[in-house]
Design a protein around this motif. Structure first.
Motif, PDB file in Angstrom:
ATOM      1  N   LEU A  54      20.260   0.860   5.778  1.00  0.00           N
ATOM      2  CA  LEU A  54      18.967   0.573   5.182  1.00  0.00           C
ATOM      3  C   LEU A  54      18.125  -0.124   6.228  1.00  0.00           C
ATOM      4  N   ILE A  55      16.932   0.225   6.594  1.00  0.00           N
ATOM      5  CA  ILE A  55      16.075  -0.128   7.429  1.00  0.00           C
ATOM      6  C   ILE A  55      14.878  -0.818   7.154  1.00  0.00           C
ATOM      7  N   GLY A  56      14.431  -0.373   5.973  1.00  0.00           N
ATOM      8  CA  GLY A  56      13.192  -0.820   5.275  1.00  0.00           C
ATOM      9  C   GLY A  56      12.958  -0.791   3.873  1.00  0.00           C
ATOM     10  N   TYR A  57      12.458  -1.573   3.291  1.00  0.00           N
ATOM     11  CA  TYR A  57      12.389  -1.936   1.806  1.00  0.00           C
ATOM     12  C   TYR A  57      11.036  -2.498   1.153  1.00  0.00           C
ATOM     13  N   GLY A  58      10.695  -2.129   0.198  1.00  0.00           N
ATOM     14  CA  GLY A  58       9.502  -2.659  -0.355  1.00  0.00           C
ATOM     15  C   GLY A  58       9.573  -2.564  -2.019  1.00  0.00           C
ATOM     16  N   ARG A  59       8.859  -3.345  -2.600  1.00  0.00           N
ATOM     17  CA  ARG A  59       8.835  -3.207  -4.206  1.00  0.00           C
ATOM     18  C   ARG A  59       7.699  -3.647  -4.645  1.00  0.00           C
ATOM     19  N   ILE A  60       7.407  -3.354  -6.292  1.00  0.00           N
ATOM     20  CA  ILE A  60       6.134  -3.630  -6.883  1.00  0.00           C
ATOM     21  C   ILE A  60       6.533  -4.164  -8.278  1.00  0.00           C
ATOM     22  N   ILE A  61       5.850  -5.438  -8.564  1.00  0.00           N
ATOM     23  CA  ILE A  61       6.082  -5.765  -9.700  1.00  0.00           C
ATOM     24  C   ILE A  61       4.778  -5.671 -10.551  1.00  0.00           C
ATOM     25  N   SER A  62       5.018  -4.916 -11.777  1.00  0.00           N
ATOM     26  CA  SER A  62       3.509  -4.806 -12.445  1.00  0.00           C
ATOM     27  C   SER A  62       3.830  -4.437 -13.681  1.00  0.00           C
ATOM     28  N   ASP A  63       2.873  -4.531 -14.621  1.00  0.00           N
ATOM     29  CA  ASP A  63       2.542  -4.264 -15.826  1.00  0.00           C
ATOM     30  C   ASP A  63       2.478  -2.832 -16.272  1.00  0.00           C
ATOM     31  N   GLY A  64       2.017  -2.141 -15.031  1.00  0.00           N
ATOM     32  CA  GLY A  64       1.720  -0.608 -15.064  1.00  0.00           C
ATOM     33  C   GLY A  64       0.263  -0.510 -15.461  1.00  0.00           C
ATOM     34  N   ILE A  65      -0.606  -1.361 -15.711  1.00  0.00           N
ATOM     35  CA  ILE A  65      -1.864  -1.171 -16.072  1.00  0.00           C
ATOM     36  C   ILE A  65      -2.734  -1.721 -15.202  1.00  0.00           C
ATOM     37  N   TYR A  66      -2.707  -3.244 -14.741  1.00  0.00           N
ATOM     38  CA  TYR A  66      -3.874  -3.497 -13.749  1.00  0.00           C
ATOM     39  C   TYR A  66      -3.117  -4.875 -13.034  1.00  0.00           C
ATOM     40  N   GLN A  67      -2.202  -5.195 -13.300  1.00  0.00           N
ATOM     41  CA  GLN A  67      -1.497  -6.557 -12.682  1.00  0.00           C
ATOM     42  C   GLN A  67      -0.265  -5.887 -11.859  1.00  0.00           C
ATOM     43  N   THR A  68      -0.655  -5.934 -10.532  1.00  0.00           N
ATOM     44  CA  THR A  68       0.246  -5.413  -9.587  1.00  0.00           C
ATOM     45  C   THR A  68       0.651  -6.217  -8.490  1.00  0.00           C
ATOM     46  N   PHE A  69       1.815  -6.414  -7.955  1.00  0.00           N
ATOM     47  CA  PHE A  69       2.014  -7.302  -6.868  1.00  0.00           C
ATOM     48  C   PHE A  69       2.891  -6.654  -5.952  1.00  0.00           C
ATOM     49  N   ILE A  70       2.655  -6.345  -4.705  1.00  0.00           N
ATOM     50  CA  ILE A  70       3.646  -5.830  -3.697  1.00  0.00           C
ATOM     51  C   ILE A  70       4.411  -6.981  -3.194  1.00  0.00           C
ATOM     52  N   CYS A  71       5.784  -6.946  -2.896  1.00  0.00           N
ATOM     53  CA  CYS A  71       6.483  -7.993  -2.436  1.00  0.00           C
ATOM     54  C   CYS A  71       7.741  -7.547  -1.695  1.00  0.00           C
ATOM     55  N   ASP A  72       8.304  -8.490  -1.087  1.00  0.00           N
ATOM     56  CA  ASP A  72       9.595  -8.050  -0.383  1.00  0.00           C
ATOM     57  C   ASP A  72       9.719  -6.948   0.507  1.00  0.00           C
ATOM     58  N   VAL A  73       8.403  -6.800   1.103  1.00  0.00           N
ATOM     59  CA  VAL A  73       8.268  -5.829   2.273  1.00  0.00           C
ATOM     60  C   VAL A  73       9.101  -6.024   3.536  1.00  0.00           C
ATOM     61  N   MET A  74      10.018  -5.684   3.691  1.00  0.00           N
ATOM     62  CA  MET A  74      10.948  -6.053   4.854  1.00  0.00           C
ATOM     63  C   MET A  74      11.223  -4.906   5.838  1.00  0.00           C
ATOM     64  N   VAL A  75      11.456  -4.982   7.100  1.00  0.00           N
ATOM     65  CA  VAL A  75      11.922  -3.804   8.167  1.00  0.00           C
ATOM     66  C   VAL A  75      12.868  -4.692   8.801  1.00  0.00           C
ATOM     67  N   HIS A  76      14.109  -3.877   9.342  1.00  0.00           N
ATOM     68  CA  HIS A  76      15.099  -4.424  10.190  1.00  0.00           C
ATOM     69  C   HIS A  76      14.228  -4.753  11.395  1.00  0.00           C
ATOM     70  N   PRO A  77      14.611  -5.832  12.080  1.00  0.00           N
ATOM     71  CA  PRO A  77      14.065  -6.227  13.352  1.00  0.00           C
ATOM     72  C   PRO A  77      14.126  -4.885  14.205  1.00  0.00           C
ATOM     73  N   GLU A  78      15.161  -4.596  14.602  1.00  0.00           N
ATOM     74  CA  GLU A  78      15.519  -3.458  15.516  1.00  0.00           C
ATOM     75  C   GLU A  78      14.656  -2.003  15.293  1.00  0.00           C
ATOM     76  N   TYR A  79      13.902  -2.106  13.898  1.00  0.00           N
ATOM     77  CA  TYR A  79      12.998  -0.902  13.887  1.00  0.00           C
ATOM     78  C   TYR A  79      11.679  -1.364  13.596  1.00  0.00           C
ATOM     79  N   GLN A  80      11.231  -2.422  13.748  1.00  0.00           N
ATOM     80  CA  GLN A  80       9.848  -2.876  13.621  1.00  0.00           C
ATOM     81  C   GLN A  80       9.158  -2.306  14.674  1.00  0.00           C
ATOM     82  N   ARG A  81       7.753  -2.225  14.416  1.00  0.00           N
ATOM     83  CA  ARG A  81       6.871  -1.587  15.315  1.00  0.00           C
ATOM     84  C   ARG A  81       7.041  -0.040  15.504  1.00  0.00           C
ATOM     85  N   ASN A  82       7.697   0.753  14.676  1.00  0.00           N
ATOM     86  CA  ASN A  82       8.042   2.162  14.609  1.00  0.00           C
ATOM     87  C   ASN A  82       7.213   2.822  13.402  1.00  0.00           C
TER      88      ASN A  82
END
Length: 136
Positions: A54-82
């Motif tokens: 696993l080198i990258g991950y991201g997720r969304i929490i939402s009510d599926g209508i209008y409240q949407t929040f992107i969180c926990d976007v992460m990339v392994h340091p060895e793969y950043q800037r790629n």
């Protein structure tokens, strides 16, 4: 390099290994079991793998209508800037667009603002800042 993009959560072990590279849980506010439970409760998740790692991950929490929040976007340091972070974000944003979500929010470290601005995000107006409450 060809990576595998999955619209699923990683395993607990994969998530813990990637998360530990970020330093985000340095104060140990939550156990990894709690953090994993949190991602399992997400509205939508994207995991990116280099073979079995696993080198990258991201997720969304939402009510599926209008409240949407992107969180926990992460990339392994060895793969950043790629382009891995961009790939994660593009997948998250595409899902929002497909679901007709028009307002997408996120929080980020101050140094990461240019990355999100390249994707079209703007800072909140200083007259309408966000707020938070943190229980101790």
């Amino acid at each position: 390099m060809v990576y595998t993009i999955c619209e699923t959560n990683p395993t607990f072990e994969e998530y813990q290994a990637l998360h530990q590279t970020t330093g985000w849980n340095a104060k140990r506010l939550y156990t990894y079991e709690q953090l994993f439970q949190a991602i399992c409760n997400s509205w939508y998740s994207v995991s990116i793998y280099d073979e079995q790692t696993l080198i990258g991950y991201g997720r969304i929490i939402s009510d599926g209508i209008y409240q949407t929040f992107i969180c926990d976007v992460m990339v392994h340091p060895e793969y950043q800037r790629n382009g891995i972070g961009t790939t994660v974000m593009e997948a998250l944003l595409a899902h929002c667009k497909n679901e007709n979500i028009k307002w997408i929010q996120l929080s980020c470290a101050k140094s990461k603002q240019p990355f999100y601005q390249k994707l079209g995000f703007t800072e909140r107006d200083v007259d309408a800042p966000g707020m938070m409450l943190f229980f101790k």
